[in-house]
Design a protein around this motif. Structure first.
Motif, PDB file in Angstrom:
ATOM      1  N   LYS A 125      -6.493 -31.105  51.629  1.00  0.00           N
ATOM      2  CA  LYS A 125      -6.363 -32.241  52.489  1.00  0.00           C
ATOM      3  C   LYS A 125      -7.673 -32.544  53.139  1.00  0.00           C
ATOM      4  N   ASP A 145      -6.813 -40.146  53.268  1.00  0.00           N
ATOM      5  CA  ASP A 145      -5.856 -39.855  52.084  1.00  0.00           C
ATOM      6  C   ASP A 145      -6.140 -40.720  50.906  1.00  0.00           C
ATOM      7  N   ASP A 200      -1.299 -30.421  50.414  1.00  0.00           N
ATOM      8  CA  ASP A 200      -1.470 -31.174  51.518  1.00  0.00           C
ATOM      9  C   ASP A 200      -1.538 -30.624  52.994  1.00  0.00           C
TER      10      ASP A 200
END
Length: 239
Positions: free
Chosen positions: A130, A198, A214
């Motif tokens: 992430k 993202d 994630d």
């Protein structure tokens, strides 16, 4: 001067000879003007291989530990990064993050290329993690495009902990510039900067073909280290 000397005389020709990098999508990097090159971070070698293939100079936000290491190795590493014009970044705490953003915006204000690894640290297992939102804040504040970049094969030649890299061919892919002008003036909106980050990470993922996690790399690594210290088990989790 030292940057140019490294790139064209001392280090660049040697790296090209040893690793024979395949370069894809270099036309996506603008020939002039400010832009952010955001890439995955698999290896210490990434710091050298990406700048070698770019036509323009690029300035990276490098972790402060590269500038404060102990002993002869630490001093040599610090001297190298300073001479190459890289910027030390303290990664501890929110104020440190703001300082990094200020430094990055200064590079962009001069119309230069800024290199950043949104994951915040090297991947310890080759997966993509992430991204932190600093890259989005800088892109929206400065109003500059983001060029996604994927380093492919650098984890195999020099994973974290390996000092001497293997001599093996690598690939460096650049994607089409990402334009976030539709979010101009919204760099303080948490949902916006998260969505922009993202989107950047998705484009890096599409270029690299990595498995995605994630969660933040530093958090996962810390949890795995703690688990290893308990013999791979957390007794209280069974309860």
């Amino acid at each position: 001067m030292f940057y140019q000397l490294l790139k064209y005389v001392l280090l660049g020709p040697l790296l090209r000879l040893l690793f024979r990098p395949r370069i894809e999508g270099l036309e996506h990097v603008p020939e002039q003007g400010a832009a952010i090159v955001a890439g995955n971070h698999l290896s210490f070698s990434d710091h050298f291989l990406m700048p070698v293939v770019l036509k323009r100079r690029i300035t990276f936000l490098a972790k402060q530990e590269y500038f404060t290491g102990p002993g002869l190795k630490g001093r040599l590493t610090a001297a190298f990064f300073r001479s190459a014009g890289q910027i030390p970044v303290d990664r501890s705490g929110k104020e440190a993050g703001r300082a990094a953003i200020r430094e990055g915006l200064g590079v962009l204000a001069r119309g230069e290329l800024l290199g950043i690894y949104p994951e915040g640290t090297r991947s310890h297992d080759g997966r993509l993690y992430k991204g932190k939102v600093g890259v989005a804040v800088m892109a929206l504040t400065a109003g500059v495009p983001v060029i996604p970049c994927a380093m492919v094969g650098t984890f195999e030649i020099q994973p974290p902990g390996k000092v001497v890299p293997k001599v093996k061919r690598v690939t460096i892919r650049f994607g089409a510039p990402l334009d976030f002008s539709r979010f101009a003036g919204m760099e303080q909106e948490k949902t916006v900067v998260r969505a922009v980050t993202d989107e950047i990470m998705y484009e890096i993922l599409a270029l690299s073909g990595q498995d995605y996690v994630d969660d933040y790399a530093a958090k996962v690594k810390a949890a795995e280290t703690e688990q290893a210290g308990h013999g791979g088990k957390f007794p209280w989790r069974r309860r």
